[in-house]
Scaffold this active site. Structure first.
Site, PDB file in Angstrom:
ATOM      1  N   SER A 144      13.224   6.516 -16.847  1.00  0.00           N
ATOM      2  CA  SER A 144      12.570   6.083 -18.079  1.00  0.00           C
ATOM      3  C   SER A 144      11.116   5.666 -17.865  1.00  0.00           C
ATOM      4  O   SER A 144      10.632   5.529 -16.744  1.00  0.00           O
ATOM      5  CB  SER A 144      13.334   4.909 -18.684  1.00  0.00           C
ATOM      6  OG  SER A 144      12.868   3.709 -18.128  1.00  0.00           O
TER       7      SER A 144
ATOM      8  N   ASP B 251      14.821   2.682 -32.927  1.00  0.00           N
ATOM      9  CA  ASP B 251      15.977   3.559 -32.725  1.00  0.00           C
ATOM     10  C   ASP B 251      16.835   3.181 -31.529  1.00  0.00           C
ATOM     11  O   ASP B 251      17.950   3.653 -31.385  1.00  0.00           O
ATOM     12  CB  ASP B 251      15.502   5.017 -32.558  1.00  0.00           C
ATOM     13  CG  ASP B 251      14.471   5.178 -31.433  1.00  0.00           C
ATOM     14  OD1 ASP B 251      14.105   4.164 -30.815  1.00  0.00           O
ATOM     15  OD2 ASP B 251      14.029   6.315 -31.184  1.00  0.00           O
ATOM     16  N   HIS B 252      16.338   2.337 -30.655  1.00  0.00           N
ATOM     17  CA  HIS B 252      17.068   2.063 -29.416  1.00  0.00           C
ATOM     18  C   HIS B 252      18.067   0.923 -29.573  1.00  0.00           C
ATOM     19  O   HIS B 252      19.250   1.127 -29.665  1.00  0.00           O
ATOM     20  CB  HIS B 252      16.085   1.758 -28.285  1.00  0.00           C
ATOM     21  CG  HIS B 252      15.567   2.983 -27.605  1.00  0.00           C
ATOM     22  ND1 HIS B 252      14.787   3.912 -28.241  1.00  0.00           N
ATOM     23  CD2 HIS B 252      15.723   3.448 -26.337  1.00  0.00           C
ATOM     24  CE1 HIS B 252      14.492   4.893 -27.392  1.00  0.00           C
ATOM     25  NE2 HIS B 252      15.048   4.632 -26.229  1.00  0.00           N
TER      26      HIS B 252
ATOM     27  N   ARG C 133      10.087   2.737 -19.079  1.00  0.00           N
ATOM     28  CA  ARG C 133      10.046   1.282 -19.326  1.00  0.00           C
ATOM     29  C   ARG C 133       9.148   0.579 -18.321  1.00  0.00           C
ATOM     30  O   ARG C 133       9.429   0.528 -17.131  1.00  0.00           O
ATOM     31  CB  ARG C 133      11.463   0.702 -19.345  1.00  0.00           C
ATOM     32  CG  ARG C 133      12.221   0.764 -18.041  1.00  0.00           C
ATOM     33  CD  ARG C 133      13.698   0.404 -18.215  1.00  0.00           C
ATOM     34  NE  ARG C 133      14.389   1.468 -18.927  1.00  0.00           N
ATOM     35  CZ  ARG C 133      15.668   1.801 -18.747  1.00  0.00           C
ATOM     36  NH1 ARG C 133      16.431   1.116 -17.917  1.00  0.00           N
ATOM     37  NH2 ARG C 133      16.218   2.791 -19.418  1.00  0.00           N
TER      38      ARG C 133
ATOM     39  N   ASP D 255       7.971   6.603 -24.204  1.00  0.00           N
ATOM     40  CA  ASP D 255       9.351   6.966 -23.930  1.00  0.00           C
ATOM     41  C   ASP D 255       9.302   8.243 -23.102  1.00  0.00           C
ATOM     42  O   ASP D 255       8.525   9.151 -23.401  1.00  0.00           O
ATOM     43  CB  ASP D 255      10.125   7.211 -25.227  1.00  0.00           C
ATOM     44  CG  ASP D 255      11.609   7.326 -24.936  1.00  0.00           C
ATOM     45  OD1 ASP D 255      12.324   6.327 -25.074  1.00  0.00           O
ATOM     46  OD2 ASP D 255      12.041   8.428 -24.520  1.00  0.00           O
TER      47      ASP D 255
ATOM     48  N   ARG E  77      20.951  11.831 -19.367  1.00  0.00           N
ATOM     49  CA  ARG E  77      20.997  11.045 -18.126  1.00  0.00           C
ATOM     50  C   ARG E  77      22.424  10.556 -17.873  1.00  0.00           C
ATOM     51  O   ARG E  77      23.070  10.076 -18.805  1.00  0.00           O
ATOM     52  CB  ARG E  77      20.067   9.831 -18.211  1.00  0.00           C
ATOM     53  CG  ARG E  77      18.632  10.239 -18.140  1.00  0.00           C
ATOM     54  CD  ARG E  77      17.663   9.082 -18.142  1.00  0.00           C
ATOM     55  NE  ARG E  77      16.336   9.634 -17.966  1.00  0.00           N
ATOM     56  CZ  ARG E  77      15.244   9.170 -18.543  1.00  0.00           C
ATOM     57  NH1 ARG E  77      15.307   8.094 -19.321  1.00  0.00           N
ATOM     58  NH2 ARG E  77      14.086   9.747 -18.334  1.00  0.00           N
TER      59      ARG E  77
HETATM   60  C1  MIC Z   1      15.834   6.006 -21.712  1.00  0.00           C
HETATM   61  O1  MIC Z   1      16.313   7.061 -22.130  1.00  0.00           O
HETATM   62  O2  MIC Z   1      16.039   5.575 -20.563  1.00  0.00           O
HETATM   63  C2  MIC Z   1      14.956   5.181 -22.648  1.00  0.00           C
HETATM   64  C3  MIC Z   1      15.723   3.971 -22.989  1.00  0.00           C
HETATM   65  O3  MIC Z   1      14.707   5.915 -23.810  1.00  0.00           O
HETATM   66  C4  MIC Z   1      13.651   4.878 -21.916  1.00  0.00           C
HETATM   67  C5  MIC Z   1      12.774   3.929 -22.626  1.00  0.00           C
HETATM   68  C6  MIC Z   1      13.176   2.491 -22.488  1.00  0.00           C
HETATM   69  O4  MIC Z   1      13.643   2.083 -21.417  1.00  0.00           O
HETATM   70  O5  MIC Z   1      13.004   1.751 -23.455  1.00  0.00           O
HETATM   71  C7  MIC Z   1      12.827   6.121 -21.586  1.00  0.00           C
HETATM   72  O6  MIC Z   1      13.387   7.191 -21.444  1.00  0.00           O
HETATM   73  O7  MIC Z   1      11.611   6.007 -21.390  1.00  0.00           O
HETATM   74 FE1  SF4 Z   2      17.163   7.329 -26.805  1.00  0.00          FE
HETATM   75 FE2  SF4 Z   2      16.241   7.593 -24.317  1.00  0.00          FE
HETATM   76 FE3  SF4 Z   2      18.726   8.335 -24.935  1.00  0.00          FE
HETATM   77 FE4  SF4 Z   2      16.713   9.719 -25.846  1.00  0.00          FE
HETATM   78  S1  SF4 Z   2      17.289   9.462 -23.709  1.00  0.00           S
HETATM   79  S2  SF4 Z   2      18.486   9.081 -27.020  1.00  0.00           S
HETATM   80  S3  SF4 Z   2      15.181   8.156 -26.237  1.00  0.00           S
HETATM   81  S4  SF4 Z   2      17.899   6.252 -24.984  1.00  0.00           S
END
Ligand code: MIC
Ligand code: SF4
Length: 639
Positions: free
Chosen positions: A533, A64-65, A535, A119, A379
């Site tokens: 996140s 989904d990313h 990550r 996540d 965010r």
């Molecule tokens: C995000 O919202 O920052 C992400 C992308 O979903 C990350 C995961 C990632 O960096 O792949 C998260 O929230 O953990």
């Molecule tokens: Fe995707 Fe992370 Fe954004 Fe949620 S906050 S939509 S999991 S990138």
């Protein structure tokens, strides 16, 4: 003894430790989830453990990313994930099916279960009465291997809700109010447990919005009771048989209580560049807007988009605004299409994007230079949108629509009549884009493209560490600062040597080069270092470049766990004042023998000693000593 809801679920899954705040506990994990951008690494790690099939009740792999397939790399990642899911017995959610948290809530979440996800917004499922926690991919891989998830037992912060929301005020405003009160670090090592008469006025998707963005307070997770609203949601999903009633004991004593009257909440907005920079929408009304983005795991449910459709019906967006809609799932899109509501959205001028994270993680729709972007996301860290000079505001879907129509930040209460939005009795449900694994052993190959590189191996931690302070940063450094998102960098998530070159890309573009040239070194940070996140690349890449320890005033929970998992020492200043007496370029030495709880870092340049703490559980100490978790798990497998 009376128990909180969190204690009931945790207690039923406790395999080690005592449920005392601050104590190390081990939890049995029922379900796991991964998404593509953390998933490739998680499955490489799972493969390295040599286990034939996942040992959970259910493990899911979502894509989904990073959906942009500009070249072979993402397509290869997706193919790897699909083949690895088939081999190890993981349910695979195909690209285009939707956002992991939305899909999980719709189709798999169930009261009283535990979920661990790679996540940080995994707590969305807390809206279903679950303990759902975000973690680094390696911790999720370990849970897939049937081993417990270790964490510090959080203290329970009861959030008592009274009253009901006023028209044009929604769940997003509730969590923005919580953020205004708690800040981005007020929830660290806490569970936000919702209770009180106001709870029953909120549907499961609304609860999901609140638990989703509880992550931004730094909380371990957030949880709602399972009640009649939960039963109604599960019934709509054809899963009523999975319902059970679940709530805290009436006379429970929470460690802390935050009281909120839903009736008193007004439309709120988080100003750039932090989710806790919250003001009333009325205070910033009139600011011209270039872009409005509706979607993300926070606000992309069918309820949300029905409201958006109702508010856009018969109207047209302002000429200066680009409005995008990313539905949370195929189910959301299909139901909107069948009811005709999608037509209202299209006719108003919205651009319909894929059912995916999309602009939330910088996959397209970067705002124009100096642009103002209003987003229903969670965010708004500096630069996360892909445009360094952009100003991103976080709002509810109602405020997003009001502003898209007028072209400037607008209080949605000015929209006139409040539409009554109801979920239809019979939803269209189609699980056709999930691939369920066969019971039979997988006969195919795991398909690895050339960009999928083997995991780097690391040595046990050295007794004596020395090096320069490569970078000194302030408070609330996010993982987006450490290793940004965006399509260019996300396509390197399976390639640690390459992605490491992008560390601190916008904060200090010379970082990676300097780290390599100096043979690694130290990083100094302020409070809540590594927020955001899950990550693990933000820990693994610094390790790859030779970062030995990070000295900070405090750390975010998942980031600290990721540092330990990859063998970087997380050190906290014993006296926070010492932060000022250390500068970039200073030469530091550290005697790490025995990984004692208190250590002294010698600042050779300034000839002073800095007392620091290494606050670790016994379990984490073993992991750090071994140079990382994979080594420990492998040792357990063979021993
Ligand atoms: C995000 O919202 O920052 C992400 C992308 O979903 C990350 C995961 C990632 O960096 O792949 C998260 O929230 O953990
Ligand atoms: Fe995707 Fe992370 Fe954004 Fe949620 S906050 S939509 S999991 S990138």
């Amino acid at each position: 003894m009376s128990e909180s809801l969190s204690e009931k679920i945790i207690g039923a899954h406790l395999v080690e430790g005592r449920m005392e705040p601050g104590e190390q506990i081990g939890l049995r994990i029922d379900h796991t989830l991964t998404q593509d951008s953390t998933g490739t690494l998680a499955y490489l790690e799972f493969e390295a453990m040599g286990i034939p099939r996942v040992k959970t009740k259910l493990s899911l792999s979502f894509v989904d990313h990073n959906m942009l397939q500009n070249d072979f790399r993402n397509a290869d990642d997706h193919r790897y994930l699909q083949s690895v899911a088939a081999k190890y017995g993981v349910v695979f959610s195909r690209p285009g099916n939707g956002i992991c948290h939305q899909l999980y809530l719709e189709r798999f979440a169930r009261p009283a279960y535990t979920l661990l996800g790679s996540d940080s917004h995994t707590p969305t499922a807390g809206g279903m009465g679950m303990i759902a926690i975000g973690a680094g991919g390696l911790d999720v891989a370990v849970a897939m291997a049937g081993k417990p998830f270790y964490l510090e037992m959080p203290s329970i912060l009861g959030v008592k809700l009274a009253g009901a929301l006023s028209p044009f005020v929604s769940a997003k405003d509730v969590i923005l109010e919580v953020l205004r009160k708690l800040s981005v670090k007020g929830g660290v090592n806490k569970i936000l447990e919702y209770f009180g008469a106001g709870v029953r006025t909120l549907s499961v998707p609304e609860r999901g919005t609140i638990t989703n963005m509880g992550t931004e307070t730094g909380a371990t997770t957030s949880v709602f009771p399972s009640d009649e609203a939960t039963r109604a949601f599960l019934k709509g999903q054809g899963r009523e048989d999975q319902w059970m009633k679940l709530k805290a004991d009436d006379d429970v004593q929470y460690n802390e209580v935050l009281e909120m009257n839903l009736k008193k909440i007004e439309p709120l907005i988080a100003l750039p560049h932090s989710p806790d920079n919250v003001k009333a929408v009325s205070e910033v009304e009139g600011t011209p807007v270039n872009q409005v983005c509706i979607g993300s795991c926070t606000n992309s449910s069918l309820c949300d988009l029905k409201m958006v459709a109702a508010l856009l019906k018969g109207k047209k967006i302002a000429d200066n605004v680009s409005l995008t809609i990313s539905p949370g799932s195929r189910q959301v899109l299909e139901n909107l299409a069948a009811s005709g509501e999608l037509g209202h959205i299209i006719r108003a001028g919205a651009r319909i994007l894929e059912n995916a994270c999309g602009p939330c993680i910088g996959i397209g729709q970067a705002p124009p230079t100096d642009g103002v972007s209003l987003r229903t996301f969670n965010r708004n860290f500096h630069g996360r949108s892909g445009t360094q000079s952009a100003k991103v505001y976080l709002v509810s879907p109602e405020t997003a629509v009001a502003s898209a129509l007028s072209g400037e930040i607008t209080d949605p209460r000015k929209l006139g009549k409040y539409p009554e939005v109801r979920l239809q009795e019979k939803l269209i449900i189609n699980d056709g884009m999930f691939i369920f694994p066969s019971e039979k052993p997988y006969a195919g190959e795991i398909v690895r493209g050339p960009n999928i590189k083997p995991l780097p191996r690391f040595q046990p931690i050295q007794a004596k560490l020395s090096g320069e302070v490569l970078l000194k940063l302030g408070d609330n450094v996010s993982t987006d600062d450490i290793l940004p998102g965006g399509s260019e960098i996300l396509s390197l998530r399976s390639n640690i040597p390459e992605i490491s070159k992008y560390l601190f890309r916008y904060v200090d573009p010379s970082f990676a080069g300097r780290a390599l040239e100096k043979g690694g070194g130290f990083i100094v940070g302020g409070e809540n270092y590594g927020q955001g996140s899950s990550r693990e690349h933000a820990a693994l890449a610094p390790k790859y470049l030779g970062v030995k320890a990070i000295l900070a005033k405090s750390f975010a929970r998942i980031y600290l766990a990721n540092l330990v998992n990859f063998g970087i020492m997380p050190l906290t200043f014993a006296d926070k004042e010492d932060y000022t007496g250390i500068a970039r370029g200073d030469l530091l030495e550290l005697d790490a023998i025995g990984l004692k709880k208190t250590l002294r870092v010698k600042n050779v340049t300034r000839n002073v000693e800095i007392p620091v703490a290494l606050v670790l559980s016994d379990h984490e100490r073993v992991v750090l000593e071994a140079g990382g978790k994979i080594a420990v798990v492998n040792r357990q497998q063979t021993g």
